[in-house]
Design an enzyme around this catalytic site. Structure first.
Site, PDB file in Angstrom:
ATOM      1  N   GLU A  63      33.298  51.338  24.078  1.00  0.00           N
ATOM      2  CA  GLU A  63      32.205  52.123  23.629  1.00  0.00           C
ATOM      3  C   GLU A  63      32.388  53.817  23.300  1.00  0.00           C
ATOM      4  O   GLU A  63      31.958  54.237  22.389  1.00  0.00           O
ATOM      5  CB  GLU A  63      31.232  52.308  24.725  1.00  0.00           C
ATOM      6  CG  GLU A  63      29.871  52.836  24.536  1.00  0.00           C
ATOM      7  CD  GLU A  63      29.020  53.107  25.842  1.00  0.00           C
ATOM      8  OE1 GLU A  63      29.882  53.134  26.895  1.00  0.00           O
ATOM      9  OE2 GLU A  63      27.932  53.513  25.672  1.00  0.00           O
ATOM     10  N   GLN A 116      20.131  49.777  29.944  1.00  0.00           N
ATOM     11  CA  GLN A 116      21.212  49.800  30.799  1.00  0.00           C
ATOM     12  C   GLN A 116      20.970  50.312  32.162  1.00  0.00           C
ATOM     13  O   GLN A 116      20.654  51.527  32.200  1.00  0.00           O
ATOM     14  CB  GLN A 116      22.395  50.413  30.147  1.00  0.00           C
ATOM     15  CG  GLN A 116      23.685  50.618  30.808  1.00  0.00           C
ATOM     16  CD  GLN A 116      24.379  51.656  30.112  1.00  0.00           C
ATOM     17  OE1 GLN A 116      23.926  52.807  29.450  1.00  0.00           O
ATOM     18  NE2 GLN A 116      25.637  51.602  30.478  1.00  0.00           N
TER      19      GLN A 116
END
Lengths: 392, 367
Positions: A244, A126
């Site tokens: 998340e 990420q």
């Protein structure tokens, strides 16, 4: 209120528990000092999970998932926490990329990327944070400029977990420097083997070194390598952020509860130097242990609450910030308590320490929890402004 | 899977909130503080809602606990000056004894006001006297005793058990009997007037005892368990009210040329209050579910320990966020602060419930 499991869910749990007990790597977290060994264990584990059908539990079958519901997924993560199994090396692929593509990707992107996450063939990382864009992520300065049929990316990312192992990277880059900061960002998918991408590992205070810096130097990727619309990457990134923050709570609770019980067992063994009594006989520590257990029990209720919202198709909004703030602060207090109970033994680390240094690791890593994915201060801002409606 | 109040529970919550907003707004509370007398009309309205008879027992489970939790949350929001908790528990106790049907109906419908003598001075006793007993004892912290028609009190019935606790007996006292005297005590929490009650030779017949002599211990434990949960729900409600009132205040109060709600220092306090509020909420709902499911009884202690601390923190932070005005008698903040203080200690304080949690844990892991 209905928290009873169906017989099918119960059976799924039991099967998962049995499989995990037989297959999960043990004491993997003690490899903190040896990055290569840890990465190897985690990669093997990721493949094992995929082969046993425990990757993409709620992802539709047509993309290589198991086609089950969110409930089975939660059950599995809870069981993983219970045995202390690692979540794998491809969390970004499984928990960030896949839900994002399912929500906002093209059919072609879904078919191209999701199956390879399901088989653990492609590991993702990420590329969000930058040295000068941490809490103020939207001010990121990595640039992407369209040049003919290709985007050219230049910039630097940081805190990129397992970038050294990753095949692909999600990159947030600025595509319109004229627009307000939230409105000029695009969500790119970048192969890590593209010329111009370099990775430098970063050692953390926990002694682990999965974090990396990633440099993009005239990195050229095809024109269609983005998700959603150009300049709407902020929206895309936020799609899965609340998910998340909210959905991992039950798994996390199981991990904390395991650590708590290790501390409880230790409290029966250790003697308090000042009084000669066992830790568990001292009211001072009993109260603190109870307080910590209560915090984790309530974390579980929060987790059940958010699951209920997901299962019953209610939207999870900024309330997810509450879960992030709650678990990270509770974990921090737990780490502090564990060290207080170990007293002078707390300074020992790894195999010189009590319980092989697991509590030291929990203590040190808890200092990251209140920072990553939005610091506690950012979460408080979100709660105050977006939940309570306080003026900006 | 579903976490939270059912649609029926939400409906009852809404109608109880409407009742509070209409008949027990903050002006009513203020008036009550100046002249602490329970309004008969409010008593009747609460009776008509049927809320007092919500909780019943079915084997090892309770029924209707979450309905009651919903109502207590609303009562807490309103700082309701009324013996609601004593009414619900008193009605529950009467429902356990078939011979008390008449009184049960009167209390349930709000025609008679019942309270409970929570704290004994020494050991109140029932001495054998003819066919019945003579009751002697002294109690403190008896809420609304002056307005009550009936006072439920625990006594030790001499000779009915091997130990004093086995002799525990729940007695219904007529507040107006000459053997009962009621003396006001001064208390910080002005929304719940408390009294010392002296009982000197009160003649007790079989009719005045709930269940049988020596049957009181189980009822006492149930009172403590349900009481801890309902007191938590009240604290949840008052914390909720205080947080949102405070947030509204920060939007209108200006200093340094701007609304004080723009200052991050205050935003972070409000966010922490919200975190404690919502954590109390899930703990209380879970504990209510656990009692209805006959499982994890320690979840009541989890809720009570957490909520007690949270409510005191939240109401204290609310005063701080109001600044000087929050310290005045005129501001309502102190009413919430004082009620939280009182409820936090009632039915087991944080220390007691944490101790219970750790004991349960150690029993589970075998230590």
């Amino acid at each position: 209120m209905d928290l009873t499991e169906t017989p099918e869910q119960r059976e799924y749990r039991m099967r998962a528990r049995e499989w995990l007990e037989a297959n999960a790597p043990r004491n993997w977290e003690l490899l903190a000092e040896n990055y290569d060994e840890m990465a190897k264990v985690l990669k093997e584990w990721e493949v094992k999970l995929a082969q046993a059908g425990y990757t993409g539990i709620s992802v539709p079958k047509e993309y290589g998932g198991q086609g089950l519901t969110f409930m089975e997924e939660i059950i599995f993560y809870e069981e993983m926490g219970r045995v202390g199994a690692p979540r794998g090396i491809n969390n970004i692929g499984k928990n960030l990329l896949v839900p994002t593509l399912l929500a906002a990707g093209t059919e072609e992107q879904k078919k191209r990327y999701i199956p390879k996450v399901m088989t653990a063939e492609e590991i993702w990382c990420q590329g969000y944070s930058e040295p000068n864009a941490g809490s103020d992520l939207a001010s990121l300065s990595t640039r992407a400029v369209l040049d003919g049929d290709e985007w050219v990316i230049n910039g630097q990312k940081i805190w990129t977990s397992f970038a050294s192992e990753a095949h692909m990277c999600i990159v947030l880059a600025r595509t319109n420097p004229e627009a307000p900061k939230h409105k000029g960002i695009t969500y790119f998918l970048v192969p890590m083997n593209t010329p111009g991408v370099t990775v430098r590992p970063l050692k953390q205070m926990s002694a682990k070194s999965e974090f990396c810096e990633v440099f993009f130097d005239n990195v050229r990727i095809p024109k269609d390598s983005y998700v959603g619309q150009i300049n709407e990457g902020w929206k895309i990134a936020n799609l899965t952020l609340t998910f998340e923050r909210g959905s991992g709570t039950l798994g996390r609770t199981a991990i904390y509860m395991k650590a708590f019980h290790e501390l409880l067992a230790l409290s029966k063994e250790l003697t308090v130097a000042a009084t000669g009594r066992k830790v568990i006989e001292e009211s001072y520590y009993r109260q603190k242990l109870a307080k910590s257990y209560i915090e984790f029990a309530i974390l579980r209720y929060h987790g059940l609450n958010i699951c209920s919202q997901i299962v019953n198709n209610q939207k999870i909004g900024p309330e997810a910030s509450l879960q992030k703030l709650y678990y990270s602060e509770a974990h921090k207090r737990f780490g502090e308590l564990a060290m207080e109970i170990e007293s002078e033994m707390a300074n020992y680390w790894f195999d010189s320490a009590l319980v092989k240094g697991k509590l030291q690791l929990s203590y040190l890593e808890s200092r990251a929890d209140t920072i990553h994915s939005g610091t506690s201060q950012i979460q408080r801002n979100i709660i105050a402004e977006r939940v309570l409606g306080m003026p900006r | 899977m579903y976490f939270g109040f059912s649609d029926e529970e939400k409906m009852l919550k809404k109608s109880f909130r409407d009742l509070m907003e209409k008949h027990a707004p903050i002006d009513y509370v203020r008036k009550f503080i100046d002249e602490p007398k329970v309004s008969k009309s409010l008593q009747n309205l609460i009776g008509q809602q049927g809320i007092l008879g919500m909780v019943t027992r079915n084997g090892d489970r309770y029924e209707g606990v979450l309905f009651a939790v919903a109502a207590f949350e609303e009562a807490g929001k309103a700082l309701l000056p009324f013996p609601l908790l004593e009414g619900v528990l008193g009605t529950y106790a009467l429902s356990r004894d078939e011979t008390k049907e008449d009184l049960y109906a009167e209390v349930l419908e709000g025609r008679q006001l019942v309270t409970i003598a929570w704290h004994e001075n020494g050991a109140p006793k029932l001495y054998r006297q003819g066919e019945g007993y003579a009751a002697f004892g002294s109690f403190h912290g008896v809420p609304f005793a002056d307005d009550a028609d009936r006072i439920l009190a625990f006594f030790q019935a001499q000779g009915t058990g091997m130990t004093p606790s086995e002799e525990t007996t729940l007695v219904i006292l007529d507040r107006r009997h000459p053997a009962v005297s009621v003396h006001p005590l001064k208390a910080m929490d002005l929304t719940m007037p408390v009294y010392r009650v002296e009982v000197a030779g009160y003649p007790v017949t079989e009719n005045d005892i709930i269940l049988k002599p020596g049957d009181g211990l189980g009822l006492r434990r149930e009172f403590e368990q349900l009481g801890a949960l309902f007191a938590s729900a009240e604290m949840l409600g008052l914390s909720d009210a205080v947080l949102y009132k405070t947030v509204e205040y920060t939007k209108v109060r200006k200093q340094f040329g701007q609304e004080i709600g723009k200052f991050q220092a205050l935003k972070h306090m409000a966010a922490d209050m919200y975190l404690m509020l919502e954590s109390s909420r899930v703990a209380i709902i879970y504990a209510g579910w656990a009692l209805e499911s006959g499982t994890e009884p320690e979840s009541v202690s989890i809720a009570k320990a957490y909520t007690s601390e949270a409510a005191m923190e939240i109401t204290g932070m609310a005063i701080q966020m109001h600044g000087g005005i929050g310290y005045t008698w005129e501001s309502d903040m102190h009413l919430y602060f004082k009620r939280a203080r009182r409820s936090a200690a009632a039915f087991g304080d944080m220390f007691a419930h944490r101790e219970r949690v750790i004991q349960t844990l150690l029993e589970k892991v075998g230590g």
